[in-house]
Design a protein around this motif. Structure first.
Motif, mmCIF file in Angstrom:
data_model
loop_
_atom_site.group_PDB
_atom_site.id
_atom_site.type_symbol
_atom_site.label_atom_id
_atom_site.label_comp_id
_atom_site.label_asym_id
_atom_site.label_seq_id
_atom_site.Cartn_x
_atom_site.Cartn_y
_atom_site.Cartn_z
ATOM 1 N N ASP A 141 0.814 -1.285 -0.370
ATOM 2 C CA ASP A 141 0.472 0.052 -0.420
ATOM 3 C C ASP A 141 0.349 1.361 0.164
ATOM 4 O O ASP A 141 0.528 2.144 -0.255
ATOM 5 N N GLU A 142 1.943 1.460 0.939
ATOM 6 C CA GLU A 142 2.480 2.448 0.615
ATOM 7 C C GLU A 142 3.686 2.471 -0.301
ATOM 8 O O GLU A 142 3.702 3.495 -1.363
ATOM 9 N N GLU A 143 4.186 1.903 -0.858
ATOM 10 C CA GLU A 143 4.663 1.862 -2.528
ATOM 11 C C GLU A 143 3.904 2.242 -3.170
ATOM 12 O O GLU A 143 3.812 2.957 -4.011
ATOM 13 N N ARG A 144 2.016 1.691 -4.135
ATOM 14 C CA ARG A 144 1.356 2.332 -3.969
ATOM 15 C C ARG A 144 1.290 3.478 -3.846
ATOM 16 O O ARG A 144 1.154 4.775 -5.317
ATOM 17 N N GLU A 145 0.889 4.412 -3.119
ATOM 18 C CA GLU A 145 0.742 5.580 -2.231
ATOM 19 C C GLU A 145 2.214 6.631 -3.104
ATOM 20 O O GLU A 145 1.773 7.736 -3.664
ATOM 21 N N THR A 146 2.491 5.871 -3.246
ATOM 22 C CA THR A 146 3.816 6.690 -3.468
ATOM 23 C C THR A 146 4.395 6.751 -5.109
ATOM 24 O O THR A 146 4.565 8.502 -5.308
ATOM 25 N N LEU A 147 3.787 6.056 -5.378
ATOM 26 C CA LEU A 147 4.050 6.207 -6.772
ATOM 27 C C LEU A 147 2.803 6.592 -7.547
ATOM 28 O O LEU A 147 3.033 7.913 -8.643
ATOM 29 N N VAL A 148 1.870 6.819 -6.876
ATOM 30 C CA VAL A 148 0.921 7.210 -7.583
ATOM 31 C C VAL A 148 0.886 8.863 -6.840
ATOM 32 O O VAL A 148 0.698 10.197 -8.050
#
Length: 124
Positions: free
Chosen positions: A15-22
């Motif tokens: 979830d943290e990686e997805r937030e960062t990428l977005v």
């Protein structure tokens, strides 16, 4: 459905990686290259093939494969640019930003615009 061809690395995100990428993909201050790499990884994480992601973004499938592979190997750090050959930079990003801000937001005393000499004297 059975896929043909070379196997591709599956991209799964926390979830943290997805937030960062977005966030990086949408942030106005991100470089366009980094934003595109983020969009590539997000597309791959959604289960799309390299060809599907490439068609959506208007890039080569080989480019998608390169960034998919780098992300799987090194996660978020893999999306950063590698150091380029040549002498190291002498001017920092902060110094560049200061000159750009000064150029856009101020005018020199007794003049209508900055010259190279007046900006060099101002910025050191």
């Amino acid at each position: 459905m059975v896929r043909k061809g070379r196997p591709v690395a599956e991209v799964t995100l926390t979830d943290e990686e997805r937030e960062t990428l977005v966030r990086w993909a949408r942030r106005a201050k991100s470089s366009q290259a980094l934003a595109q790499r983020c969009r590539i990884v997000l597309g791959c994480a959604d289960g799309k093939t390299n060809q599907e992601v490439a068609a959506e973004l208007g890039i080569w499938p080989q480019t998608v494969g390169k960034w998919r592979r780098r992300f799987v190997e090194r996660r978020l750090e893999g999306l950063a640019d590698k150091p380029r050959p040549g002498a190291p930079r002498k001017i920092t990003d902060e110094q560049v930003e200061q000159v750009v801000v000064a150029t856009l937001e101020r005018t020199p005393a007794g003049a209508t615009h900055w010259s190279r000499a007046s900006m060099a004297a101002e910025s050191g």
